[in-house]
Design an enzyme around this catalytic site. Sequence first.
Site, PDB file in Angstrom:
ATOM      1  N   CYS A 159     -10.646  -7.615  -0.387  1.00  0.00           N
ATOM      2  CA  CYS A 159      -9.562  -7.225   0.169  1.00  0.00           C
ATOM      3  C   CYS A 159      -9.055  -7.894   1.508  1.00  0.00           C
ATOM      4  O   CYS A 159     -10.092  -7.833   2.428  1.00  0.00           O
ATOM      5  CB  CYS A 159      -9.333  -5.738   0.507  1.00  0.00           C
ATOM      6  SG  CYS A 159      -9.412  -4.690  -0.687  1.00  0.00           S
ATOM      7  N   CYS A 194      -0.532  -8.056   9.908  1.00  0.00           N
ATOM      8  CA  CYS A 194      -1.615  -7.132  10.394  1.00  0.00           C
ATOM      9  C   CYS A 194      -2.849  -7.718  10.989  1.00  0.00           C
ATOM     10  O   CYS A 194      -3.136  -8.935  10.453  1.00  0.00           O
ATOM     11  CB  CYS A 194      -1.931  -6.316   8.943  1.00  0.00           C
ATOM     12  SG  CYS A 194      -0.741  -5.480   8.243  1.00  0.00           S
ATOM     13  N   CYS A 218      -6.058  -8.922   8.648  1.00  0.00           N
ATOM     14  CA  CYS A 218      -5.849  -9.332   7.460  1.00  0.00           C
ATOM     15  C   CYS A 218      -5.685 -11.047   7.552  1.00  0.00           C
ATOM     16  O   CYS A 218      -5.101 -11.805   8.189  1.00  0.00           O
ATOM     17  CB  CYS A 218      -4.570  -9.053   6.785  1.00  0.00           C
ATOM     18  SG  CYS A 218      -4.322  -9.540   5.060  1.00  0.00           S
ATOM     19  N   GLU A 261       3.709  -8.511   0.809  1.00  0.00           N
ATOM     20  CA  GLU A 261       4.017  -7.076   1.067  1.00  0.00           C
ATOM     21  C   GLU A 261       4.965  -7.005  -0.341  1.00  0.00           C
ATOM     22  O   GLU A 261       6.103  -7.387  -0.198  1.00  0.00           O
ATOM     23  CB  GLU A 261       4.563  -6.903   2.520  1.00  0.00           C
ATOM     24  CG  GLU A 261       5.468  -5.555   2.667  1.00  0.00           C
ATOM     25  CD  GLU A 261       4.508  -4.437   2.267  1.00  0.00           C
ATOM     26  OE1 GLU A 261       3.315  -4.561   2.591  1.00  0.00           O
ATOM     27  OE2 GLU A 261       5.258  -3.576   1.846  1.00  0.00           O
TER      28      GLU A 261
HETATM   29  N1  SAH Z   1       0.556  -5.655   2.261  1.00  0.00           N
HETATM   30  C1  SAH Z   1       0.325  -4.855   1.091  1.00  0.00           C
HETATM   31  C2  SAH Z   1      -0.535  -5.329  -0.022  1.00  0.00           C
HETATM   32  C3  SAH Z   1      -1.790  -6.103   0.703  1.00  0.00           C
HETATM   33  S1  SAH Z   1      -2.975  -5.054   0.019  1.00  0.00           S
HETATM   34  C4  SAH Z   1      -0.544  -3.801   1.886  1.00  0.00           C
HETATM   35  O1  SAH Z   1      -0.585  -3.932   2.783  1.00  0.00           O
HETATM   36  O2  SAH Z   1      -0.919  -2.672   1.198  1.00  0.00           O
HETATM   37  C5  SAH Z   1      -4.234  -5.629   0.872  1.00  0.00           C
HETATM   38  C6  SAH Z   1      -5.268  -4.308   1.402  1.00  0.00           C
HETATM   39  O3  SAH Z   1      -6.107  -4.776   1.770  1.00  0.00           O
HETATM   40  C7  SAH Z   1      -4.440  -3.439   2.155  1.00  0.00           C
HETATM   41  O4  SAH Z   1      -4.718  -2.123   2.017  1.00  0.00           O
HETATM   42  C8  SAH Z   1      -5.208  -3.783   3.500  1.00  0.00           C
HETATM   43  O5  SAH Z   1      -5.038  -2.685   4.571  1.00  0.00           O
HETATM   44  C9  SAH Z   1      -6.497  -4.180   3.244  1.00  0.00           C
HETATM   45  N2  SAH Z   1      -7.195  -5.473   4.191  1.00  0.00           N
HETATM   46  C10 SAH Z   1      -6.487  -6.155   4.715  1.00  0.00           C
HETATM   47  N3  SAH Z   1      -7.272  -6.948   5.328  1.00  0.00           N
HETATM   48  C11 SAH Z   1      -8.528  -6.547   5.280  1.00  0.00           C
HETATM   49  C12 SAH Z   1      -9.711  -6.687   5.517  1.00  0.00           C
HETATM   50  N4  SAH Z   1     -10.103  -7.937   6.170  1.00  0.00           N
HETATM   51  N5  SAH Z   1     -10.931  -6.010   5.053  1.00  0.00           N
HETATM   52  C13 SAH Z   1     -10.588  -5.030   4.082  1.00  0.00           C
HETATM   53  N6  SAH Z   1      -9.335  -4.806   3.782  1.00  0.00           N
HETATM   54  C14 SAH Z   1      -8.481  -5.370   4.332  1.00  0.00           C
END
Ligand code: SAH
Length: 371
Positions: free
Chosen positions: A349, A122, A125, A166
Site C-alpha cells: 500500500c 498525501c 504516499c 484517486e
Molecule cells: N486514492 C485512494 C486509492 C489509493 S489506496 C485512497 O486514498 O484510498 C492506497 C491506500 O494505501 C490508502 O488507504 C492509503 O492510505 C494507503 N497508503 C498510502 N501510502 C501508504 C504507505 N506508505 N504505507 C501504508 N499505506 C499507505
Amino acid sequence: MSSPLDILGLTHEALCAEMGLLHEKPGKGTFHGDAVFQALYRHGTFDPASLPAFEANPRLAQKAAERFRLAPPPVTDKQGDGDTYKFLMKLEGGLETESVVIPMRQYKTLCVSSQVGCKMGCRFCETAQMGFLKNLTSGEIVAQVFTARKILNEPIENIVFMGMGEPTDNLDAVITAVRILADQRGLCIPLSSITISTVGNVPGILRLAELAQKPLSEGGLRHLRLAVSLNAPTDGVRDGLMPVNGSWDMAELKAALQRWPLPRPQDFIFAEYVLIAGVNDSREDALALAEYLRGLRATVNLIPYNPRRESPYARPAPESVSAFFRALMDAGQACRIRGTKGDSAMAACGQLGNRALSRRRRAVEAAPSAA
Ligand code: SAH
C-alpha cells in the site's frame, strides 16, 4: 474510417450498440454483440469469424474485426516477493500502469490503478511523489483484470481500487470499468467483491452512494463496497497528512459516509488507517478514532506504515500496532490489522509509483522543443 475501439472499454450495452451500427438491419446488434462479449471474457479471445453466431454473416464478422480491437497493453515487468507481486503494463505513449496480485486463502485479490500518478498529495504516499500523469481509460482499467486473469492465469475473484490514483478523480471511467467487471455475461466479479477506495472526496462518495442504491440491471451498482482512507482521528492530524482534508473536513466526510447504503446486516464500509509512529498511533488517537466512527458501520483496516522512498515517517513497533488495535476493540470498534505483503518489492500500500519515469517525462516537457 475512425480508429478501432478498445473492446475492453465497452460495456455489454455499448458493444451491442456499436455492433448494431455495423449491421445492415438496424436494431440487430445484441445477438452478435453478446456473442463477442461472452467469448472475450470467457475465453480471452476476439475473433468474430470463429464464432457460431457469425457463421451466416461473414461480412459482419469482418466489419466487427475492423471496428474493434483487443490489445491489452503488454506486461513489461513483474516484481515481487513470493506470491505477492506487482506487474506493469506499458500504455501507448510510454506510461505504465501498476497492479498488484495478492494471494488470499481461497483466491487472489487484484489491486488496480485508476490513474498513473495522483493529484491528491498525501504526504506519506509514494504515488503522490510522482504527481499526476494520466487518467486511465475504462479499457486500461479492465485490461489490468483481463491480463491478470487471462494472460497471467491468476484466479482473481476480488478487486480493490487501491493502486495508483484517486478513483473519484476519474469516476466516469471507473464506473464504466466496474460495470464491465461485474457483468455476469463476462468476468462476473460480484459487486460485493469490488471495493472503491477514496481519499475522502465527498461529491464522489455521494455519487457512488446514489448508484449503490440500485441494482446493476437498473443502471446502479448495488453491493459495491466503499473504503475510505481516513488515516487520522481528527482534522488537526488529518490536515497535516492529507491536503484533501482542506476541501472536505472530517465532519463533512462523516455525513457523506452515513449516506452509504448498507442494506444487509453483514454490510460495512472500510476505514483505512495507515499507522505512522508518533503521528497518529497513540492511545488517544485510537479513542478519538472510535469516537469519530460511532454511528457508522465501519471496520477499521490498520495498515502499519510502509516507508516510501526518503520517507520522513516511520512504521510503529509491532507492540504499538497491537496496543492501538486493542484500544479500538476495547472501545467497541471492529478492526483488523492488515499484513504488509509486498513491501520488499515496493508493491505494498502506498508504494506504487515510478518517480524516475515522471522525472524523465517532466524533463522532456520542460526542455525547449527542437526547432
Ligand atoms: N486514492 C485512494 C486509492 C489509493 S489506496 C485512497 O486514498 O484510498 C492506497 C491506500 O494505501 C490508502 O488507504 C492509503 O492510505 C494507503 N497508503 C498510502 N501510502 C501508504 C504507505 N506508505 N504505507 C501504508 N499505506 C499507505
